[in-house]
Every structure is written in structure tokens, then in C-alpha cells.
Design a protein around this motif. Structure first.
Motif, PDB file in Angstrom:
ATOM      1  N   ILE A  82       0.888  -1.122   0.074  1.00 21.59           N
ATOM      2  CA  ILE A  82      -0.076   0.009   0.095  1.00 21.59           C
ATOM      3  C   ILE A  82       0.874   1.284  -0.010  1.00 21.59           C
ATOM      4  O   ILE A  82       1.718   1.454   0.921  1.00 21.59           O
ATOM      5  CB  ILE A  82      -0.946  -0.082   1.075  1.00 21.59           C
ATOM      6  N   THR A  83       0.577   2.208  -0.948  1.00 22.72           N
ATOM      7  CA  THR A  83       1.133   3.604  -0.747  1.00 22.72           C
ATOM      8  C   THR A  83       0.117   4.411  -0.382  1.00 22.72           C
ATOM      9  O   THR A  83      -1.128   4.257  -1.049  1.00 22.72           O
ATOM     10  CB  THR A  83       1.663   3.894  -2.268  1.00 22.72           C
ATOM     11  N   PHE A 118       8.742   9.510  -0.755  1.00 20.42           N
ATOM     12  CA  PHE A 118       7.943   8.600  -0.008  1.00 20.42           C
ATOM     13  C   PHE A 118       8.672   8.442   1.409  1.00 20.42           C
ATOM     14  O   PHE A 118       9.787   8.799   1.751  1.00 20.42           O
ATOM     15  CB  PHE A 118       7.935   7.171  -0.285  1.00 20.42           C
ATOM     16  N   ARG A 119       7.864   8.630   2.310  1.00 21.58           N
ATOM     17  CA  ARG A 119       8.277   8.363   3.926  1.00 21.58           C
ATOM     18  C   ARG A 119       7.701   7.010   4.525  1.00 21.58           C
ATOM     19  O   ARG A 119       6.494   6.941   4.388  1.00 21.58           O
ATOM     20  CB  ARG A 119       8.009   9.454   4.696  1.00 21.58           C
ATOM     21  N   ASN A 120       8.488   6.173   5.029  1.00 17.92           N
ATOM     22  CA  ASN A 120       7.702   4.990   5.623  1.00 17.92           C
ATOM     23  C   ASN A 120       7.817   5.267   7.054  1.00 17.92           C
ATOM     24  O   ASN A 120       8.629   5.385   7.861  1.00 17.92           O
ATOM     25  CB  ASN A 120       8.744   3.869   5.593  1.00 17.92           C
ATOM     26  N   ILE A 121       6.303   5.610   7.633  1.00 14.73           N
ATOM     27  CA  ILE A 121       6.073   5.883   8.807  1.00 14.73           C
ATOM     28  C   ILE A 121       5.595   4.902   9.705  1.00 14.73           C
ATOM     29  O   ILE A 121       5.123   3.961   9.394  1.00 14.73           O
ATOM     30  CB  ILE A 121       5.095   7.293   8.704  1.00 14.73           C
ATOM     31  N   PRO A 224       7.719  10.782  12.920  1.00  7.63           N
ATOM     32  CA  PRO A 224       7.002   9.555  12.516  1.00  7.63           C
ATOM     33  C   PRO A 224       7.821   8.483  11.679  1.00  7.63           C
ATOM     34  O   PRO A 224       7.236   7.386  11.408  1.00  7.63           O
ATOM     35  CB  PRO A 224       5.615   9.967  11.540  1.00  7.63           C
ATOM     36  N   VAL A 225       9.003   8.663  11.728  1.00 11.54           N
ATOM     37  CA  VAL A 225       9.926   7.780  10.922  1.00 11.54           C
ATOM     38  C   VAL A 225      11.080   7.282  11.898  1.00 11.54           C
ATOM     39  O   VAL A 225      11.902   6.524  11.218  1.00 11.54           O
ATOM     40  CB  VAL A 225      10.401   8.398   9.662  1.00 11.54           C
ATOM     41  N   LEU A 300       3.916   2.401   7.194  1.00  4.52           N
ATOM     42  CA  LEU A 300       3.060   2.784   6.064  1.00  4.52           C
ATOM     43  C   LEU A 300       4.120   3.559   5.164  1.00  4.52           C
ATOM     44  O   LEU A 300       4.391   4.639   5.545  1.00  4.52           O
ATOM     45  CB  LEU A 300       1.997   3.448   6.679  1.00  4.52           C
ATOM     46  N   ARG A 301       3.894   3.074   4.015  1.00  4.72           N
ATOM     47  CA  ARG A 301       4.632   4.014   2.888  1.00  4.72           C
ATOM     48  C   ARG A 301       3.604   5.071   2.495  1.00  4.72           C
ATOM     49  O   ARG A 301       2.502   4.983   1.947  1.00  4.72           O
ATOM     50  CB  ARG A 301       4.879   3.108   1.602  1.00  4.72           C
ATOM     51  N   VAL A 302       4.115   6.357   2.699  1.00  4.06           N
ATOM     52  CA  VAL A 302       3.322   7.705   2.553  1.00  4.06           C
ATOM     53  C   VAL A 302       3.866   8.489   1.569  1.00  4.06           C
ATOM     54  O   VAL A 302       5.145   8.580   1.594  1.00  4.06           O
ATOM     55  CB  VAL A 302       3.156   8.343   3.938  1.00  4.06           C
ATOM     56  N   ILE A 303       3.243   9.028   0.591  1.00  9.78           N
ATOM     57  CA  ILE A 303       3.713   9.923  -0.680  1.00  9.78           C
ATOM     58  C   ILE A 303       3.906  11.221   0.250  1.00  9.78           C
ATOM     59  O   ILE A 303       3.129  11.632   0.883  1.00  9.78           O
ATOM     60  CB  ILE A 303       2.611  10.236  -1.443  1.00  9.78           C
ATOM     61  N   ALA A 304       5.121  11.826   0.133  1.00  6.11           N
ATOM     62  CA  ALA A 304       5.631  12.863   0.886  1.00  6.11           C
ATOM     63  C   ALA A 304       6.106  14.035  -0.175  1.00  6.11           C
ATOM     64  O   ALA A 304       6.334  13.658  -1.557  1.00  6.11           O
ATOM     65  CB  ALA A 304       6.656  12.725   1.912  1.00  6.11           C
TER      66      ALA A 304
END
Length: 305
Positions: A82-83, A118-121, A224-225, A300-304
Motif C-alpha cells: 500500500i502506498t 516517500f516516507r515509511n512512517i 513519524p519515521v 506505512l509508505r506515505v507519499i511526501a
């Protein structure tokens, strides 16, 4: 494939308006997507459960406030494949603030459709009495939870959202509740080690990002990382001093005052002398006497930006 989960009533209809603008951008760009318009509580969690089980790999974009993100997280079976993208439409928007997302919809959509960073939070976990829920921003007990609870229920929130001043409801309720709030005592153990005891506690919160309550920077160094939660405990202050200190938290200047304690840990267990209000990302978790805060192993992989 893009999946959009839309809360149309977020911030008194702002969610629907921004989604209509976002949909035009998607259609103009011939983007393949599917959208889900939420009609009631629990639907975001059901969609998260279905998509995480049946549609990965994919990009899921939440259009809503911090509460919509929280409900989405509560339904995830796994973060794998999931992105996550986010279009903030709430009154608090602490997740967007903590992630430093752009404010203009056009910039957010460009970031989502052509992601370059991306940031993996980390995802926080709050547990009490057999109940367990996730949080992206923060989870706390006491004064901050009571403010969130009263703000959510307040009729003034709708009016202030209409005036594009929704976050003021948090400040107004913070001032109002400070008069009536009754401090409590806690026993705190972090990472299964040293015991800390505090009397006359106003609140204790585990922070995954720096902000909560519509912009209060309670833990200025929270990230968050970093695989840690930052914990704030506010105790031993008079109500007048708390009133004077509270506005300084918008800039993170409150940390220099005596009675403000900041810790960093992977897990914390707090035992109160009585049941107090608890929140997760500003959503009501319940009234609890013992609460545990921790982190999921998955990120969670987040679009940054």
C-alpha cells in the motif's frame, strides 16, 4: 491503481468540495481511479480492510480529516503493498502539518500523481482492556483527550468550519475545560524499565508526529519515521500557569517550563488513579484507567512532498 476514500462531510462539506476539484484534475489527466464516498461511520475501516486484502499493490488516497485517517488505519489488515496519499480537509489537519504536506490542492494532486518522495512512517497502537486501535498522529489521556472529545461534540465546530476557522474550537474548548478539569495521578513505565510517578497530571500523550489538537506542537522533536514515540506529561502546574503556558505550545516553547516532561520510548504503560478520557488521533477511545502505547512492526509508505 488509485483508490480514493472520500469523507464528504469533513469540515462541514469541505471534503466534498475538494474532492470535486480533485476529480476534475483526475479526469483531465485521464487517470485510472476508483472512488468511494463515505456515508457513515465504519465504512472507511471496511474499505481499508477490503483493499489491503484484495487490491494490493495500490495507492490509497484518503480525502478527509485526521479522524478519517484514523478510521482507515483501524481497518488495515496489512501495510504491505500500500502506498498512502492524503488530501487534508479537516479542521485540525495535524497529520498534514506533521508531514509538512502542501496546502494547495493542485500541489497535493501533483505530488500524488507524480510522486518523487516517500516516507515509511510508524503507526502507533493504543491498547486498554482488550481494546486496541491505531493512530497516525497521537494518542493521549486526560486534558487533551477531553478537549478533543468536547470539540467533536460542540455545535460551534460546524459554524467555525464554515468560517474556515475550525481549529479555533480546540483552543476555545481548551480554555473552557481548563477551569473544570480535575488533575489525576499516574504511574508511568517506559520500555519495561524505570517507574515514574506523577501527581496532579493534566494530561499525558504519546506523539507520533509533532502536532495535535489543531496545531499544538506538544513534542517538537517527534518524528513519524524514527521508530520511537515521544511522550509528554504535564503535571504539577496551577491552572493559571497552565493557561499562560498553553499558547506557547503552538511554537513548542512550552518545553522549557517546569512541570513539562518529554520522553522518548518505544512503549509506554500508564496507570491512572481513576478512569480518564482517552483519544486516538482526536477520536474518542473511551474512559480508561490503564493504557498502553506502542508501535506496529509494519510501516506505512506515505507519499511526501
Amino acid at each position: 491503481m488509485y483508490y480514493f476514500i472520500v469523507n464528504p462531510v469533513s469540515s462541514s462539506g469541505k471534503g466534498l468540495r475538494l474532492w470535486q476539484e480533485a476529480r476534475e484534475i483526475l479526469d483531465d489527466g485521464n487517470v485510472e481511479y476508483e472512488s468511494f464516498i463515505l456515508e457513515g461511520p465504519g465504512e472507511a475501516a471496511e474499505l481499508a480492510r477490503f483493499l489491503s486484502l484484495n487490491r494490493t499493490p495500490c495507492t490509497i488516497v484518503v480525502v478527509g480529516g485526521d479522524g478519517t485517517i484514523n478510521e482507515f488505519l483501524s481497518g488495515l489488515v496489512t501495510c504491505q503493498g500500500i502506498t498512502f496519499g492524503y488530501i487534508p480537509t479537516g479542521s485540525g489537519n495535524d497529520f498534514a502539518r506533521g508531514m509538512r504536506l502542501p496546502s494547495r490542492l493542485e500541489d497535493i494532486m501533483a505530488m500524488i500523481l507524480s510522486p518523487s518522495k516517500f516516507r515509511n512512517i510508524n503507526i502507533g497502537v493504543t491498547s486498554s482492556g482488550g481494546q486496541k486501535k491505531y493512530f497516525a498522529v497521537s494518542s493521549g489521556m486526560g486534558y487533551d483527550a477531553a478537549v478533543c472529545y468536547e470539540s467533536y461534540r460542540s455545535p460551534a465546530k460546524y459554524l467555525l468550519n464554515k468560517l474556515h476557522a475550525g481549529k479555533l474550537i480546540y483552543l476555545l474548548n481548551a480554555l473552557k475545560l481548563l477551569v473544570s478539569i480535575r488533575p489525576f495521578s499516574i504511574r508511568l513505565i517506559m520500555d519495561d524499565q524505570k517507574l515514574h510517578t506523577y501527581q496532579n497530571v493534566y494530561f499525558a500523550a504519546a506523539m507520533n508526529t509533532r502536532y495535535e489538537g489543531g496545531g499544538f506542537m506538544f513534542c517538537p522533536k517527534a518524528s513519524p519515521v524514527d521508530n520511537y514515540l515521544d511522550l509528554i506529561v504535564v503535571e504539577g502546574l496551577s491552572k493559571w500557569k497552565t493557561l499562560l503556558i498553553l499558547p506557547t505550545a503552538f511554537k513548542g516553547k512550552h518545553v522549557k517550563f517546569q512541570g513539562i516532561h518529554i520522553f522518548r520510548c518505544r512503549r509506554a504503560v500508564i496507570q491512572s488513579d481513576r478512569e480518564v478520557c482517552v483519544h486516538i488521533d482526536g477520536e474518542h477511545f473511551g474512559f480508561c484507567k490503564k493504557v498502553s502505547f506502542g508501535l506496529l512492526k509494519e510501516k506505512l509508505r506515505v507519499i511526501a512532498g
